[in-house]
Design an enzyme around this catalytic site. Structure first.
Site, PDB file in Angstrom:
ATOM      1  N   HIS A   1       0.889  -1.163   0.000  1.00  0.00           N
ATOM      2  CA  HIS A   1       0.000   0.000   0.000  1.00  0.00           C
ATOM      3  C   HIS A   1       0.924   1.208   0.000  1.00  0.00           C
ATOM      4  CE1 HIS A   1      -3.828   2.081   1.877  1.00  0.00           C
ATOM      5  NE2 HIS A   1      -3.413   2.653   0.751  1.00  0.00           N
ATOM      6  N   LEU A   2       0.816   2.075  -0.983  1.00  0.00           N
ATOM      7  CA  LEU A   2       1.795   3.128  -1.228  1.00  0.00           C
ATOM      8  C   LEU A   2       2.079   3.953   0.028  1.00  0.00           C
ATOM      9  CD1 LEU A   2       3.613   4.668  -3.173  1.00  0.00           C
ATOM     10  CD2 LEU A   2       1.626   6.032  -3.845  1.00  0.00           C
ATOM     11  N   HIS A   3       3.363   4.033   0.383  1.00  0.00           N
ATOM     12  CA  HIS A   3       3.762   4.819   1.551  1.00  0.00           C
ATOM     13  C   HIS A   3       5.244   5.155   1.482  1.00  0.00           C
ATOM     14  CE1 HIS A   3       4.841   0.687   2.657  1.00  0.00           C
ATOM     15  NE2 HIS A   3       5.668   1.179   3.568  1.00  0.00           N
ATOM     16  N   PHE A   4       5.596   6.263   2.107  1.00  0.00           N
ATOM     17  CA  PHE A   4       6.972   6.673   2.349  1.00  0.00           C
ATOM     18  C   PHE A   4       7.191   6.661   3.858  1.00  0.00           C
ATOM     19  CE2 PHE A   4       5.691   8.568  -1.627  1.00  0.00           C
ATOM     20  CZ  PHE A   4       6.821   8.522  -2.444  1.00  0.00           C
TER      21      PHE A   4
END
EC number: 2.7.7.69
Length: 434
Positions: A228-231
């Site tokens: 799940h897109l994250h930085f």
């Protein structure tokens, strides 16, 4: 199909809850449809920047907001351990690798199997994702503003239809203020770089206006375990060894973005900086990342110097591990070289590794993640083609700054070149195995 077994890092207190029936409400105040109605969070809209991280330094309000909200969650007991109690030291030597003993990150549970040969994988709502975190783990909403003024609203509804970007705590922190930036959280984007999301991360780095605040990114296959897109981001009040490494200019794009190759560093990496605007820098790096993703090459990103510098590190450690090509001594440390480790912040889980930490040992571990020289050249050729730059090795510019290598060559050459197959199209989709 290549797989490795590892214990996934717990970033949310709800990560282990995979079986809750949310059809009638989960009862834990998450971001799903069962709970989001009426949810409110502070909203920070940063000012629009025309230059690449350059401009008048803003009031350190974002920093005080991040740390103030983080400290509030700390006082409420939401973290799995007290990271401020973890021992940290600078390893003696030229590079200044930073070692931390973080036994709290070591979970005594059965390792999970992960597929590591597909950088692009489909989002699976049945697996843990950031819509399942508790709202108490969220700190604030973050978005890029439309003008030159910072705007802050202390209590704004979460607009489900427009999918807000949010900042959340990492309940297994590496350093004080360790947070997650989750772009457009309700869109349920898989872990892959896109132009809009990378630009948002650069805006956060620039707005923080603190060179000790960096953002990092791990692709699938390069030790991201949540699709799940994250930085990630945190404060470390000293330079990363990666930031201090000498570099040599390779090319400058038409938009003024300078691309350099790092020298005398255990992981072969590229440095992007400059450009006529932050958008130019972000777009160039995004194009490079999309190229790597489409060619199934795992990578890590470090955003440094308030968004002015972006380090891109293609790597192959997980592939080598799956093929049984990583030395047993390195595997025994249980250190997974993701963005922070490759940058030089070695998070160690065993006291004996911390007490025996040396520059030679750090170099040896990181060198296992590096592409071979031949493979790195092939990957660079793909990147330069994707961003529309021609590059000839004999045209390298700049002065080489020589540094002694404490462990021989950057990466011993082998008969196999790592980094995933080169394909002409997007890699086929596949679920993350957890």
């Amino acid at each position: 199909m290549l797989k490795i077994k590892r214990v996934p890092t717990v970033v949310s207190n709800y990560q282990k809850d995979e079986s809750a029936d949310e059809s009638v409400g989960c009862g834990r105040n998450c971001l799903g449809a069962c709970c989001i109605n009426g949810a409110r969070l502070p909203l920070y809209a940063c000012k629009k920047l025309d230059k690449s991280g350059v401009g008048e330094k803003p009031v350190a309000f974002l920093e005080s907001l991040v740390l103030g909200e983080w400290e509030d969650r700390f006082q409420r007991g939401l973290f799995r351990y007290d990271v401020t109690a973890c021992e940290t030291k600078v390893i003696p030597g030229k590079y200044g690798f930073v070692a931390q003993l973080n036994e709290g990150r070591h979970l005594k549970k059965r390792p999970t199997e992960f597929r590591v040969d597909k950088v692009l994988q489909s989002f699976d709502g049945n697996k843990f994702n950031f819509t399942k975190v508790g709202q108490e783990e969220l700190l604030f909403q973050f978005e890029a503003g439309e003008d030159g003024e910072v705007q802050f609203f202390p209590c704004m509804p979460l607009d489900a239809e427009n999918s807000p970007s949010v900042v959340a705590i990492n309940v297994s922190p590496i350093e004080y203020g360790h947070v997650l930036l989750i772009p457009r959280v309700l869109d349920c984007l898989p872990q892959r770089i896109d132009h809009k999301s990378l630009l948002l991360a650069l805006h956060m780095a620039a707005e923080a206006a603190n060179p000790y605040f960096r953002l990092g990114y791990n692709s699938l296959g390069a030790f991201a375990t949540i699709n799940h897109l994250h930085f990630q981001a945190y404060y470390l009040a000293m330079p990363f060894p990666l930031e201090k490494a000498p570099s040599k200019k390779m090319v400058t794009t038409a938009s003024g973005v300078k691309i350099s190759e790092l020298l005398s560093y255990p992981v072969r990496s590229l440095l992007f900086e400059g450009g006529s605007s932050m958008q130019d820098l972000s777009d160039t790096v995004s194009d490079a990342c999309v190229c790597l993703q489409n060619n199934n090459i795992p990578f890590n990103i470090l955003i440094a110097d308030c968004g002015r510098q972006i380090f891109l590190m293609p790597q192959c450690y997980a592939e080598k591990q799956a093929l049984g090509e990583v030395s047993p001594e390195v595997l025994e440390t249980q250190v997974n070289p993701a963005v922070w480790e490759i940058s030089g912040h070695m998070v160690l889980k065993r006291k004996e590794d911390y007490e025996g930490a040396s520059e030679e040992n750090a170099w040896r571990l990181l060198a296992e993640a590096s592409l071979s020289e031949e493979r790195f050249k092939e990957v660079n050729a793909l990147i330069f083609e994707a961003i529309g730059c021609s590059y000839q090795e004999e045209e390298l510019e700049g002065t080489v700054v020589e540094q002694d290598n404490p462990s021989g060559s950057v990466n011993q050459k082998s008969n196999r070149t790592h980094g995933g197959p080169i394909t002409n199209g997007t890699a086929s989709e596949c679920l993350v195995l957890q």
